[in-house]
Design a protein around this motif. Structure first.
Motif, PDB file in Angstrom:
ATOM      1  N   ASP A 141       6.813   1.148  -2.133  1.00 50.51           N
ATOM      2  CA  ASP A 141       5.874   0.034  -2.294  1.00 50.51           C
ATOM      3  C   ASP A 141       6.427  -0.833  -3.221  1.00 50.51           C
ATOM      4  OD1 ASP A 141       5.068   1.344  -4.625  1.00 50.51           O
ATOM      5  OD2 ASP A 141       3.299   1.736  -4.160  1.00 50.51           O
ATOM      6  N   PHE A 168      -2.455  -2.100   1.962  1.00 53.02           N
ATOM      7  CA  PHE A 168      -0.902  -2.248   1.302  1.00 53.02           C
ATOM      8  C   PHE A 168       0.124  -2.553   1.921  1.00 53.02           C
ATOM      9  CE2 PHE A 168      -0.506   1.893   2.572  1.00 53.02           C
ATOM     10  CZ  PHE A 168       0.815   2.539   2.378  1.00 53.02           C
ATOM     11  N   THR A 181       7.335   3.227  -5.708  1.00 54.40           N
ATOM     12  CA  THR A 181       6.717   4.581  -5.277  1.00 54.40           C
ATOM     13  C   THR A 181       7.176   4.745  -3.900  1.00 54.40           C
ATOM     14  OG1 THR A 181       4.694   4.397  -6.844  1.00 54.40           O
ATOM     15  CG2 THR A 181       4.616   6.189  -4.882  1.00 54.40           C
ATOM     16  N   CYS A 214       4.486  -2.051   2.205  1.00 50.63           N
ATOM     17  CA  CYS A 214       5.632  -1.249   1.933  1.00 50.63           C
ATOM     18  C   CYS A 214       6.842  -1.637   2.682  1.00 50.63           C
ATOM     19  CB  CYS A 214       5.242  -0.002   2.038  1.00 50.63           C
ATOM     20  SG  CYS A 214       4.675   0.529   3.734  1.00 50.63           S
ATOM     21  N   HIS A 236       5.598  -1.054  -6.378  1.00 52.71           N
ATOM     22  CA  HIS A 236       5.640  -0.190  -7.617  1.00 52.71           C
ATOM     23  C   HIS A 236       6.744   0.682  -7.658  1.00 52.71           C
ATOM     24  CE1 HIS A 236       1.549  -1.555  -9.420  1.00 52.71           C
ATOM     25  NE2 HIS A 236       1.908  -2.650  -8.511  1.00 52.71           N
ATOM     26  N   LYS A 277       8.694  -7.911  -2.326  1.00 53.56           N
ATOM     27  CA  LYS A 277       7.869  -8.890  -3.442  1.00 53.56           C
ATOM     28  C   LYS A 277       7.875 -10.245  -2.950  1.00 53.56           C
ATOM     29  CE  LYS A 277       8.874  -5.585  -7.098  1.00 53.56           C
ATOM     30  NZ  LYS A 277       9.405  -5.207  -8.485  1.00 53.56           N
ATOM     31  N   PRO A 296      -1.463  -0.631  -4.571  1.00 57.48           N
ATOM     32  CA  PRO A 296      -0.244   0.173  -4.469  1.00 57.48           C
ATOM     33  C   PRO A 296      -0.597   1.550  -3.942  1.00 57.48           C
ATOM     34  CG  PRO A 296      -0.915   0.178  -6.738  1.00 57.48           C
ATOM     35  CD  PRO A 296      -1.688  -0.917  -6.241  1.00 57.48           C
TER      36      PRO A 296
END
Length: 408
Positions: A328, A306, A332, A308, A330, A277, A292
């Motif tokens: 990622d 995206f 996931t 990751c 989020h 982040k 995401p």
């Protein structure tokens, strides 16, 4: 002559399905069976009272049935060629026979001599095979084998063997000329068109090569099915067993690592997420949207990108693809298959991957009663991604190794 051709077709069919119809038999069992069947077949040919040149050709064909070299077959076919040097079918059979003993130059001469008598599909597709086994093939030579295979198909679009050989030519092109997924799709299309031919369906190599294509297209369900079908035709197929076990292991390990977020402790996962982040990389383009994993569609995503972070990895047998287990922003977790990359220079734990135009799929299969389900991103080349906001250098490339079966 047609009666003799029918006798040999029956022999060839029985030979091809021997291990499928005689489960548990050994090579010695097959050798003894073939010896007796050949004796019966040669007697049948004698009973037809054919001309010497035709009888010799048919006997040579009978003795040449199977994948092993037969010196008697070569001797008879050489004598038959002296009696009938303009018979292109005979030169094709002789070329096939000496190809089995490893005489590539002699085999090629026979196929070219047959083509000198008459353009025909058998000579063309066999010439394609011989040419593909040259050491140090150039891109132009590989493309020539594809062209020749296409020409063989054009002479008889209903011949499954010609489609099968074309599929193999495309597969070789994939391995040796850039690993483009569209070439794999051409290979799979050719194999599909070959499936109407019962002769092709008796060949375990057909299913094996089709499984290899499916595996490199990340279609694991089909790959597992085709590996199993190859083993149903020849239960002793050692290389196929190895590939099947390797793919099962790759799927199992990938699923476990995705479900358990790389099997890292919660504190480590939190640190990696924080890093992701804080180092939120973006593409300098108004034409792409940062999303995401959950907002990607299955298939290509042309206007999306995206980020990751890598939390683990899997290196399968053959070291291709390099499987990254990623998270990622989020939280996931999913897998990223990177092709054509040197595993020693691949991304490592904590690296942040930026993947533009990602190709997404979902692996959802059951293997030996175990259910596996995880998201997957395919990357055909390491040059398609950025690692820690940097483009990778040329030295990360590691071309795939050709893994089709040797004789086709």
């Amino acid at each position: 002559m047609e009666a003799g051709e029918e006798v040999i077709r029956n022999l060839a069919k029985e030979e091809a399905y021997f291990f499928k119809h005689n489960v548990g038999s050994t090579d010695s069992d097959k050798e003894q069976w073939l010896k007796k069947r050949l004796s019966d077949t040669l007697q049948q040919i004698d009973s037809l009272s054919l001309e010497d040149r035709i009888s010799s050709y048919l006997k040579g064909r009978a003795l040449n049935v199977g994948n092993s070299y037969n010196a008697d077959a070569e001797s008879i076919l050489v004598n038959a060629a002296k009696m009938n040097p303009t018979m292109y079918e005979l030169w094709n059979e002789l070329g096939d026979c000496i190809w089995k003993k490893g005489d590539k130059k002699g085999a090629r001469n026979c196929f070219e001599r047959a083509l000198g008598q008459q353009k025909n599909k058998v000579s063309l597709r066999n010439l394609s095979i011989v040419m593909r086994h040259k050491v140090g093939l150039t891109k132009e030579e590989i493309e020539e084998t594809v062209r020749i295979s296409k020409e063989a198909v054009s002479l008889d679009i209903s011949d499954g063997t010609s489609w099968y050989i074309l599929g193999n030519a495309y597969l070789a092109q994939f391995f040796l000329c850039g690993q483009a997924s569209n070439v794999l799709k051409c290979s799979l299309n050719a194999y599909t068109k070959a499936s109407d031919d019962q002769k092709v369906l008796s060949d375990p190599d057909y299913y094996y090569n089709k499984a290899i294509v499916s595996k490199y297209l990340d279609d694991y369900r089909s790959a597992l099915t085709y590996f199993s079908e190859a083993l149903s035709v020849d239960p002793r197929f050692a290389e196929c067993k190895k590939e099947l076990e390797s793919l099962n292991d790759q799927i199992s390990k990938t699923h476990s690592l995705v479900v358990n977020k790389g099997k890292l402790k919660a504190k480590k996962v939190a640190a990696l997420m924080k890093s992701l982040k804080e180092k939120f990389y973006s593409q300098n383009s108004s034409k792409v949207v940062m999303v995401p994993f959950s907002e990607l569609e299955n298939g290509p995503n042309k206007e999306k990108v995206f980020n990751c972070v890598l939390v683990s990895s899997v290196v399968p047998m053959g070291q291709t693809p390099f499987v990254c287990i990623c998270l990622d922003a989020h939280d996931t977790c999913f897998a990223v298959n990177i092709y054509n990359i040197d595993t020693f220079k691949a991304p490592k734990l904590g690296d942040i991957l930026t993947i533009p135009f990602p190709h997404r799929s979902i692996v959802d299969i059951v293997v030996a009663g175990e259910a596996y389900c995880f998201g997957l991103i395919r990357v055909d080349s390491p040059f398609q991604i950025m690692v820690n906001n940097r483009q990778l250098s040329n030295d990360v490339l590691a071309p795939l190794k050709l893994t089709t079966t040797a004789m086709t």
